[in-house]
Design a protein around this motif. Structure first.
Motif, mmCIF file in Angstrom:
data_model
loop_
_atom_site.group_PDB
_atom_site.id
_atom_site.type_symbol
_atom_site.label_atom_id
_atom_site.label_comp_id
_atom_site.label_asym_id
_atom_site.label_seq_id
_atom_site.Cartn_x
_atom_site.Cartn_y
_atom_site.Cartn_z
ATOM 1 N N LEU A 583 0.825 -1.204 0.000
ATOM 2 C CA LEU A 583 0.000 0.000 0.000
ATOM 3 C C LEU A 583 0.867 1.265 0.000
ATOM 4 N N GLY A 584 1.958 1.230 0.733
ATOM 5 C CA GLY A 584 2.844 2.389 0.757
ATOM 6 C C GLY A 584 3.502 2.634 -0.603
ATOM 7 N N LEU A 585 3.949 1.531 -1.235
ATOM 8 C CA LEU A 585 4.564 1.669 -2.555
ATOM 9 C C LEU A 585 3.538 2.092 -3.606
ATOM 10 N N ALA A 586 2.286 1.632 -3.463
ATOM 11 C CA ALA A 586 1.226 2.024 -4.396
ATOM 12 C C ALA A 586 0.982 3.529 -4.339
ATOM 13 N N ARG A 587 1.011 4.082 -3.137
ATOM 14 C CA ARG A 587 0.848 5.541 -3.022
ATOM 15 C C ARG A 587 2.024 6.264 -3.668
ATOM 16 N N GLN A 588 3.218 5.676 -3.549
ATOM 17 C CA GLN A 588 4.398 6.282 -4.171
ATOM 18 C C GLN A 588 4.230 6.333 -5.699
ATOM 19 N N LEU A 589 3.577 5.315 -6.259
ATOM 20 C CA LEU A 589 3.347 5.266 -7.710
ATOM 21 C C LEU A 589 2.085 6.008 -8.125
ATOM 22 N N ARG A 590 1.380 6.639 -7.173
ATOM 23 C CA ARG A 590 0.098 7.304 -7.432
ATOM 24 C C ARG A 590 -0.912 6.322 -8.029
ATOM 25 N N GLY A 591 -0.857 5.087 -7.449
ATOM 26 C CA GLY A 591 -1.741 4.045 -7.940
ATOM 27 C C GLY A 591 -2.790 3.641 -6.920
ATOM 28 N N THR A 592 -3.651 2.706 -7.316
ATOM 29 C CA THR A 592 -4.744 2.221 -6.462
ATOM 30 C C THR A 592 -4.703 0.698 -6.428
ATOM 31 N N LEU A 593 -4.692 0.132 -5.210
ATOM 32 C CA LEU A 593 -4.701 -1.327 -5.044
ATOM 33 C C LEU A 593 -6.127 -1.805 -4.834
ATOM 34 N N CYS A 594 -6.497 -2.829 -5.585
ATOM 35 C CA CYS A 594 -7.847 -3.378 -5.463
ATOM 36 C C CYS A 594 -7.729 -4.889 -5.272
ATOM 37 N N VAL A 595 -8.449 -5.449 -4.235
ATOM 38 C CA VAL A 595 -8.396 -6.885 -3.930
ATOM 39 C C VAL A 595 -9.813 -7.449 -3.980
ATOM 40 N N THR A 596 -9.989 -8.568 -4.699
ATOM 41 C CA THR A 596 -11.284 -9.263 -4.745
ATOM 42 C C THR A 596 -11.080 -10.706 -4.322
ATOM 43 N N GLN A 597 -12.144 -11.333 -3.736
ATOM 44 C CA GLN A 597 -12.049 -12.713 -3.248
ATOM 45 C C GLN A 597 -12.609 -13.718 -4.242
ATOM 46 N N ASN A 598 -13.489 -13.296 -5.102
ATOM 47 C CA ASN A 598 -14.070 -14.246 -6.053
ATOM 48 C C ASN A 598 -14.236 -13.550 -7.409
ATOM 49 N N PRO A 599 -13.287 -13.686 -8.299
ATOM 50 C CA PRO A 599 -12.078 -14.527 -8.150
ATOM 51 C C PRO A 599 -11.067 -13.870 -7.231
ATOM 52 N N SER A 600 -10.098 -14.670 -6.788
ATOM 53 C CA SER A 600 -9.067 -14.147 -5.905
ATOM 54 C C SER A 600 -8.070 -13.368 -6.764
ATOM 55 N N ARG A 601 -8.098 -12.058 -6.566
ATOM 56 C CA ARG A 601 -7.296 -11.222 -7.455
ATOM 57 C C ARG A 601 -6.868 -9.959 -6.717
ATOM 58 N N ALA A 602 -5.583 -9.575 -6.964
ATOM 59 C CA ALA A 602 -5.061 -8.300 -6.470
ATOM 60 C C ALA A 602 -4.564 -7.533 -7.689
ATOM 61 N N SER A 603 -5.033 -6.304 -7.855
ATOM 62 C CA SER A 603 -4.636 -5.525 -9.027
ATOM 63 C C SER A 603 -4.230 -4.127 -8.593
ATOM 64 N N LEU A 604 -3.211 -3.605 -9.295
ATOM 65 C CA LEU A 604 -2.696 -2.265 -9.020
ATOM 66 C C LEU A 604 -2.792 -1.460 -10.308
ATOM 67 N N ASP A 605 -3.445 -0.301 -10.203
ATOM 68 C CA ASP A 605 -3.626 0.583 -11.354
ATOM 69 C C ASP A 605 -2.839 1.870 -11.091
ATOM 70 N N PHE A 606 -1.930 2.248 -12.044
ATOM 71 C CA PHE A 606 -1.114 3.457 -11.837
ATOM 72 C C PHE A 606 -0.789 4.085 -13.197
ATOM 73 N N PRO A 607 -0.411 5.389 -13.206
ATOM 74 C CA PRO A 607 -0.176 6.098 -14.482
ATOM 75 C C PRO A 607 0.986 5.494 -15.271
ATOM 76 N N ALA A 608 0.812 5.460 -16.596
ATOM 77 C CA ALA A 608 1.877 4.976 -17.477
ATOM 78 C C ALA A 608 2.850 6.107 -17.773
ATOM 79 N N VAL A 609 4.009 5.745 -18.281
ATOM 80 C CA VAL A 609 5.014 6.733 -18.663
ATOM 81 C C VAL A 609 4.593 7.385 -19.970
ATOM 82 N N LYS A 610 4.682 8.704 -20.054
ATOM 83 C CA LYS A 610 4.374 9.414 -21.291
ATOM 84 C C LYS A 610 5.592 9.379 -22.205
ATOM 85 N N ILE A 611 5.363 8.945 -23.460
ATOM 86 C CA ILE A 611 6.467 8.829 -24.430
ATOM 87 C C ILE A 611 6.670 10.176 -25.111
#
Length: 611
Positions: A583-611
């Motif tokens: 959770l601390g590292l997710a905040r550093q990346l300006r991302g959001t951690l989402c956890v679900t139990q069915n299905p069992s899944r952990a996902s992190l969404d954060f900004p991509a690098v601009k080319i």
């Protein structure tokens, strides 16, 4: 009295008086002879004669009329005189003839055009005279017509000449240019308003004066030469010189001087047209100054610069281009580039007609991002970046191109040195991380406390994940960013080595990661995979963990999914140190951690690098 009656009373047989005792037979013969002579005279008189009734129909025509009209007499008899008149001349003749028949006038003369049989026409002067009976009633009209075409043509030619002359006068008077005439002694004879506006002298002040009143000091010697050429019949076109106004100011002018001939073809003077070119001269001066400044600017730029025409021929180069190419280019013959030989970055030969400058001219676009290698005549080679840009005129047509060649030899050397330093840094960092990982592993094995061994093993795994990301990052020439498809498999393989019992499937990976994102993301991935393997999987033989890293509309999504029961993030948030790190590292990346139990899944969404 009709015309026959008047003739009988006024004419007598030759040698006898008109008395009642004349013998009938001789008198009849005399009248017959007279009528014959009149008939012959009627036919052969040098003018056309036509007799017409009150409707305008031709009753009788003589031979001259037939010659003028190009018809036989039989073709004309019974036809209206207005049928042979050009339509635009009918109204005037018809109006006068109507008045004549009505008795308002006995005679009128008119000029009109008559059509011939072949379709042409001629100008005729027609005099129409009435013939009436003793009571004054209209019997017929005798129309005498003369061919006046030659006179009309002369009049028209004279009018045209007068009109042309008037047009010439108008042109001269209204011209913005000074138009002056002078005799062969250089004396001014005519002076138009344009000359008055240009030089300031009125016509009264200038006419009769020598043209040298317009010459500034030091230019008087020009006039004898001009007059000599005029006497030889030469025309002087666009002779640029300087003249003086009435107020003493000077102006640049362009002169065109032509000989003037009289009716016999003898040269009697000259006409000259003077045009003010002060603005043009000033513009030329400014252009020369601008070109000089541009040349000085190009010479001062420490990069090779050259230009070409639309066909790629070299038209200009600065001294830096000579130094860069090791040779002096040949203007007008060298094409596309000032260099001796060209090569691609991989060392293959690059034909001049395929170089970036040639592409820019052929395709009409600026070429950027290309690199090439120039070889000098002495064999030395120079890597460079070209910047060819087409040049266009006001209508958008390509007139040439300009190119700047930037020597990147020092940059290449710096990049090589940087690569060596990075390799050395990568090597030392890798060794240090391996040493640290070994120390942590050894400490975990010798620790007496289970809690200490757990902490040391977790720290060792995290160091291993960071080391994997570091190997990907510093294994590239660009150490600031790298592709997700390189990052994800390496980190997953490292975690497989730490958790050999786990079945970890590395799925889709695409997107760009920056250096700042790589290390935190490696730690997050290590924690999520370790948690899924240790706490989510009950049967390692049948259950596994799947991981993916994808770009979703400008944001990156890291997803870790297992076949276990999952967990409630809120229940374990405060007790699980690994999740707290995530959770601390997710905040550093300006991302959001989402956890679900069915299905069992952990996902992190954060900004991509601009080319």
């Amino acid at each position: 009295m009709n015309i026959q009656q008047r003739t009988a009373k006024t004419l007598s047989p030759p040698g006898r008086s008109a008395t009642p005792d004349v013998a009938p037979a001789p008198r009849e013969e005399w009248l017959r002879a007279r009528e014959d002579r009149l008939a012959v005279t009627y036919e052969h008189v040098g003018v056309g004669i036509v007799e017409v009734d009150q409707a305008g129909r031709m009753l009788r025509v003589n031979q001259k009329v037939c010659e003028l009209m190009g018809h036989e007499a039989a073709d004309l008899l019974g036809r209206s005189i207005f049928d042979e008149t050009l339509p635009q001349d009918v109204a005037q003749d018809l109006g006068q003839f109507t008045r004549q028949v009505a008795g308002e006038i006995d005679r009128y003369t008119i000029e009109k055009r008559l059509a011939r049989k072949d379709g042409s026409y001629f100008w005729a002067e027609v005099t129409s005279s009435s013939v009436r009976d003793a009571s004054g009633n209209f019997l017929y009209a005798v129309r005498v017509q003369h061919d006046i075409s030659s006179r009309k043509e002369a009049e028209q030619a004279r009018c045209a000449a007068e009109e042309r002359a008037q047009q010439l006068v108008s042109i001269v008077e209204s011209s913005d240019d000074a138009i002056i005439s002078k005799d062969l002694d250089g004396i001014i004879r005519t002076w138009n308003p344009g000359a008055e506006r240009l030089f300031g002298h009125t016509a009264g002040e200038a006419i009769g004066k020598p043209v040298t009143i317009l010459f500034p000091p030091g230019r008087e010697d020009e006039e004898p030469g001009i007059l000599a050429r005029i006497r030889r019949g030469e025309r002087i076109d666009h002779y640029e010189t300087v003249r003086r106004r009435k107020d003493g100011s000077l102006l640049d002018i362009s002169l065109t001087v032509s000989p003037v001939r009289n009716g016999e073809g003898r040269i009697v003077g000259a006409s000259k047209i003077a045009r003010d070119i002060t603005d043009r001269k000033e513009a030329e001066r400014k252009l020369r100054e601008s070109e000089q400044r541009l040349t000085e600017l190009f010479a001062a730029i420490p990069a090779a610069i050259y230009t070409t025409d639309a066909q790629g021929k070299i038209t200009y180069f600065n001294q830096a281009a000579v130094e860069f190419s090791g040779r002096t280019p040949a203007l007008g013959s060298d094409e596309w580039c000032v260099t001796w030989k060209l090569f691609n970055p991989d060392g293959t030969l690059l034909p001049h007609d395929q170089c970036p400058m040639a592409i820019a001219l052929k395709e009409g676009r600026a070429v950027r991002g290309a690199e090439a290698i120039a070889e000098r005549p002495d064999g030395t080679r120079v890597p460079f970046i070209p910047f060819p840009t087409p040049l266009r005129d006001s209508s958008g047509r390509i007139t040439g191109a300009i190119n700047m060649l930037v020597d990147i030899s020092e940059r290449r050397q710096a990049e090589t040195q940087q690569r060596l330093l990075l390799d050395e840094l990568n090597h030392r960092t890798k060794n240090n991380m391996q040493m640290l990982q070994s120390l942590l592993f050894s400490a975990a094995r010798t620790a007496h406390s289970e809690e200490a061994r757990k902490v040391l093993n977790e720290a060792s795994a995290r160091i291993a994940a960071m080391a994997a990301a570091q190997r990907v990052l510093y294994g590239r020439s660009d150490a600031t960013r790298f592709a997700a498809e390189e990052f994800l498999p390496v980190v997953c393989q490292t975690i497989r080595q730490l958790l050999p019992e786990a079945r970890i499937e590395c799925g889709a990976a695409h997107g760009v990661l920056s250096n700042d994102v790589a290390m935190p993301l490696a730690l997050i991935l290590n924690e999520l995979l370790t948690n899924a393997v240790k706490h989510g999987i009950k049967d390692h033989a049948s259950q596994g963990v799947r991981v993916s890293l994808t770009d979703q509309g400008g944001r990156l999504a890291l997803c870790v999914e297992d076949d276990g029961e999952g967990f409630d993030l809120e229940q374990v948030r405060k007790t699980a140190s690994g999740l707290q790190l995530v959770l601390g590292l997710a905040r550093q990346l300006r991302g959001t951690l989402c956890v679900t139990q069915n299905p069992s899944r952990a996902s992190l969404d954060f900004p991509a690098v601009k080319i």
